[in-house]
Scaffold this motif. Sequence first.
Motif, PDB file in Angstrom:
ATOM      1  N   SER A 198      32.262  41.906  42.126  1.00 55.29           N
ATOM      2  CA  SER A 198      31.587  43.050  41.515  1.00 55.29           C
ATOM      3  C   SER A 198      30.081  42.832  41.484  1.00 55.29           C
ATOM      4  CB  SER A 198      32.124  43.303  40.110  1.00 55.29           C
ATOM      5  OG  SER A 198      32.162  42.104  39.399  1.00 55.29           O
ATOM      6  N   LYS A 234      28.738  46.795  46.777  1.00 57.52           N
ATOM      7  CA  LYS A 234      29.744  47.389  47.659  1.00 57.52           C
ATOM      8  C   LYS A 234      29.765  48.904  47.616  1.00 57.52           C
ATOM      9  CE  LYS A 234      33.441  45.513  45.951  1.00 57.52           C
ATOM     10  NZ  LYS A 234      32.885  44.736  44.836  1.00 57.52           N
ATOM     11  N   THR A 248      38.404  51.764  46.098  1.00 57.22           N
ATOM     12  CA  THR A 248      39.752  51.388  45.640  1.00 57.22           C
ATOM     13  C   THR A 248      39.747  50.816  44.222  1.00 57.22           C
ATOM     14  OG1 THR A 248      39.654  49.146  46.585  1.00 57.22           O
ATOM     15  CG2 THR A 248      40.498  50.908  48.006  1.00 57.22           C
ATOM     16  N   GLY A 249      38.607  50.289  43.787  1.00 59.83           N
ATOM     17  CA  GLY A 249      38.522  49.788  42.414  1.00 59.83           C
ATOM     18  C   GLY A 249      38.836  50.890  41.408  1.00 59.83           C
ATOM     19  N   ALA A 250      38.467  52.129  41.769  1.00 61.14           N
ATOM     20  CA  ALA A 250      38.697  53.266  40.865  1.00 61.14           C
ATOM     21  C   ALA A 250      40.197  53.470  40.619  1.00 61.14           C
ATOM     22  CB  ALA A 250      38.073  54.539  41.445  1.00 61.14           C
ATOM     23  N   ARG A 265      41.115  50.870  38.093  1.00 60.43           N
ATOM     24  CA  ARG A 265      40.506  51.269  36.820  1.00 60.43           C
ATOM     25  C   ARG A 265      41.318  52.370  36.143  1.00 60.43           C
ATOM     26  NH1 ARG A 265      35.064  49.904  35.904  1.00 60.43           N
ATOM     27  NH2 ARG A 265      34.357  48.401  37.456  1.00 60.43           N
ATOM     28  N   ARG A 290      34.429  53.872  33.815  1.00 61.56           N
ATOM     29  CA  ARG A 290      33.288  52.992  34.114  1.00 61.56           C
ATOM     30  C   ARG A 290      32.869  52.092  32.960  1.00 61.56           C
ATOM     31  NH1 ARG A 290      33.644  52.287  39.213  1.00 61.56           N
ATOM     32  NH2 ARG A 290      34.658  54.156  39.953  1.00 61.56           N
ATOM     33  N   ALA A 333      41.068  46.829  34.216  1.00 58.73           N
ATOM     34  CA  ALA A 333      41.340  46.988  35.652  1.00 58.73           C
ATOM     35  C   ALA A 333      41.566  45.623  36.286  1.00 58.73           C
ATOM     36  CB  ALA A 333      40.180  47.703  36.331  1.00 58.73           C
ATOM     37  N   ARG A 376      49.753  46.318  42.359  1.00 60.42           N
ATOM     38  CA  ARG A 376      49.197  46.267  43.718  1.00 60.42           C
ATOM     39  C   ARG A 376      50.108  47.002  44.697  1.00 60.42           C
ATOM     40  NH1 ARG A 376      44.672  43.483  43.153  1.00 60.42           N
ATOM     41  NH2 ARG A 376      44.144  44.102  45.254  1.00 60.42           N
ATOM     42  N   GLN A 393      46.352  53.719  49.505  1.00 58.21           N
ATOM     43  CA  GLN A 393      45.190  53.246  50.265  1.00 58.21           C
ATOM     44  C   GLN A 393      45.459  53.313  51.765  1.00 58.21           C
ATOM     45  OE1 GLN A 393      43.404  49.594  48.150  1.00 58.21           O
ATOM     46  NE2 GLN A 393      45.410  49.771  47.208  1.00 58.21           N
ATOM     47  N   ARG A 435      38.657  44.417  47.061  1.00 56.11           N
ATOM     48  CA  ARG A 435      38.699  42.954  47.038  1.00 56.11           C
ATOM     49  C   ARG A 435      39.580  42.396  48.156  1.00 56.11           C
ATOM     50  NH1 ARG A 435      36.189  44.876  43.496  1.00 56.11           N
ATOM     51  NH2 ARG A 435      35.451  43.978  41.543  1.00 56.11           N
ATOM     52  N   ASP A 436      40.564  43.204  48.566  1.00 50.96           N
ATOM     53  CA  ASP A 436      41.574  42.708  49.516  1.00 50.96           C
ATOM     54  C   ASP A 436      41.765  43.685  50.664  1.00 50.96           C
ATOM     55  OD1 ASP A 436      42.631  44.805  48.035  1.00 50.96           O
ATOM     56  OD2 ASP A 436      44.668  44.020  48.116  1.00 50.96           O
ATOM     57  N   ILE A 437      40.756  44.481  50.949  1.00 46.47           N
ATOM     58  CA  ILE A 437      40.926  45.503  51.995  1.00 46.47           C
ATOM     59  C   ILE A 437      41.064  44.831  53.363  1.00 46.47           C
ATOM     60  CG2 ILE A 437      40.016  47.648  52.996  1.00 46.47           C
ATOM     61  CD1 ILE A 437      40.722  47.707  49.934  1.00 46.47           C
ATOM     62  N   ARG A 489      35.482  38.113  35.063  1.00 44.16           N
ATOM     63  CA  ARG A 489      36.192  39.010  35.967  1.00 44.16           C
ATOM     64  C   ARG A 489      36.297  38.383  37.372  1.00 44.16           C
ATOM     65  NH1 ARG A 489      35.545  44.540  37.601  1.00 44.16           N
ATOM     66  NH2 ARG A 489      33.317  44.662  37.266  1.00 44.16           N
ATOM     67  N   ASP A 533      39.696  37.674  39.313  1.00 46.74           N
ATOM     68  CA  ASP A 533      39.970  38.317  40.602  1.00 46.74           C
ATOM     69  C   ASP A 533      40.163  37.287  41.728  1.00 46.74           C
ATOM     70  OD1 ASP A 533      39.639  40.683  39.238  1.00 46.74           O
ATOM     71  OD2 ASP A 533      37.598  41.054  39.960  1.00 46.74           O
ATOM     72  N   ARG A 539      43.773  34.816  40.960  1.00 46.37           N
ATOM     73  CA  ARG A 539      45.130  35.361  40.858  1.00 46.37           C
ATOM     74  C   ARG A 539      45.946  34.973  42.094  1.00 46.37           C
ATOM     75  NH1 ARG A 539      42.626  41.240  41.612  1.00 46.37           N
ATOM     76  NH2 ARG A 539      42.582  41.270  43.884  1.00 46.37           N
TER      77      ARG A 539
HETATM   78  O1   DC Z   1      35.367  47.296  42.280  1.00 47.30           O
HETATM   79  P1   DC Z   1      35.654  47.535  40.798  1.00 47.30           P
HETATM   80  O2   DC Z   1      34.807  46.702  39.904  1.00 47.30           O
HETATM   81  O3   DC Z   1      35.632  48.986  40.430  1.00 47.30           O
HETATM   82  O4   DC Z   1      37.169  47.048  40.609  1.00 47.30           O
HETATM   83  C1   DC Z   1      37.804  47.019  39.363  1.00 47.30           C
HETATM   84  C2   DC Z   1      38.819  45.882  39.325  1.00 47.30           C
HETATM   85  O5   DC Z   1      39.898  46.164  40.221  1.00 47.30           O
HETATM   86  C3   DC Z   1      38.257  44.527  39.754  1.00 47.30           C
HETATM   87  O6   DC Z   1      38.156  43.641  38.653  1.00 47.30           O
HETATM   88  C4   DC Z   1      39.226  43.970  40.735  1.00 47.30           C
HETATM   89  C5   DC Z   1      40.234  45.030  40.987  1.00 47.30           C
HETATM   90  N1   DC Z   1      40.333  45.417  42.383  1.00 47.30           N
HETATM   91  C6   DC Z   1      41.250  44.758  43.155  1.00 47.30           C
HETATM   92  O7   DC Z   1      41.903  43.844  42.674  1.00 47.30           O
HETATM   93  N2   DC Z   1      41.432  45.128  44.440  1.00 47.30           N
HETATM   94  C7   DC Z   1      40.702  46.114  44.984  1.00 47.30           C
HETATM   95  N3   DC Z   1      40.921  46.459  46.259  1.00 47.30           N
HETATM   96  C8   DC Z   1      39.728  46.783  44.211  1.00 47.30           C
HETATM   97  C9   DC Z   1      39.556  46.402  42.910  1.00 47.30           C
END
Ligand code: DC
Length: 226
Positions: free
Chosen positions: A15, A19, A37-39, A42, A94, A102, A112, A119, A133-135, A183, A187, A190
């Motif tokens: 974060s 990005k 995708t974070g949204a 969240r 937010r 989140a 997930r 996605q 994070r994992d795209i 955070r 992240d 895990r």
């Molecule tokens: O990008 P962001 O801060 O809005 O994401 C919120 C939370 O979601 C972040 O702590 C990690 C998680 N996240 C994730 O695990 N995988 C993603 N593709 C996007 C976000």
Amino acid sequence: MRHMGSVAIAIDGPSGAGKSTLARMTAREFGFIYVDTGALYRTVGLFALRRGVDTKDREGVAALLPEIHISMRYDESGVQRMLLGGEDVSDLIRTPEVSMAASDVSALPEVRAFLLDTQRDLAKQYNVVMDGRDIGTVVLPEAKIKIFLTASPRERAMRRWRELREEGVDTDLETVLRDMERRDRNDSSRDIAPLRPAPDAVMCDTTDLDLQGSFGLIRDIVRGRL
Ligand code: DC
């Protein structure tokens, strides 16, 4: 309609690395759709908080999933809005509280799995710039272009703090830095889909770059590979 030849650009990173801003600019430059995708995580976090479910409670959160109706739409200016059961929660997701929620729910395998198809379906239908994070590692391992964005923790905290201040959230830099490091740890440590660069990702460190400099870097990478 399914668009067979769609192209995906994956932008992952911790974060505050820039990005979302850079992904949005990239999408605009190349005429792609920007998917934040974070949204999605969240919105699941917000739902659990509203239900009073502990966001670390795997069974409790998993039990909520069949009740969650998440959808996305794009407004006239192409900005992604998140809908929870029809309610626009784009601004509500937010807050620092929802950020932590989140991060918690994103560590749960059920969550997930729940969000994976959403996605992937978007990437099948459209040319996307997707950030998360994992795209590049899990969601779209076949993405044509993968970028891993980083910056030093202090610089990322500073950017986030400035953003929060502009939104009128009263907080200090050290608190933001502490929350962010917590955070990041969550992240990255895990078991499932931890934050890490894909082997074929291009690493971009933006610590010493301003927004235009960072965008120039990404634009050149994308141009070189499209
Ligand atoms: O990008 P962001 O801060 O809005 O994401 C919120 C939370 O979601 C972040 O702590 C990690 C998680 N996240 C994730 O695990 N995988 C993603 N593709 C996007 C976000």
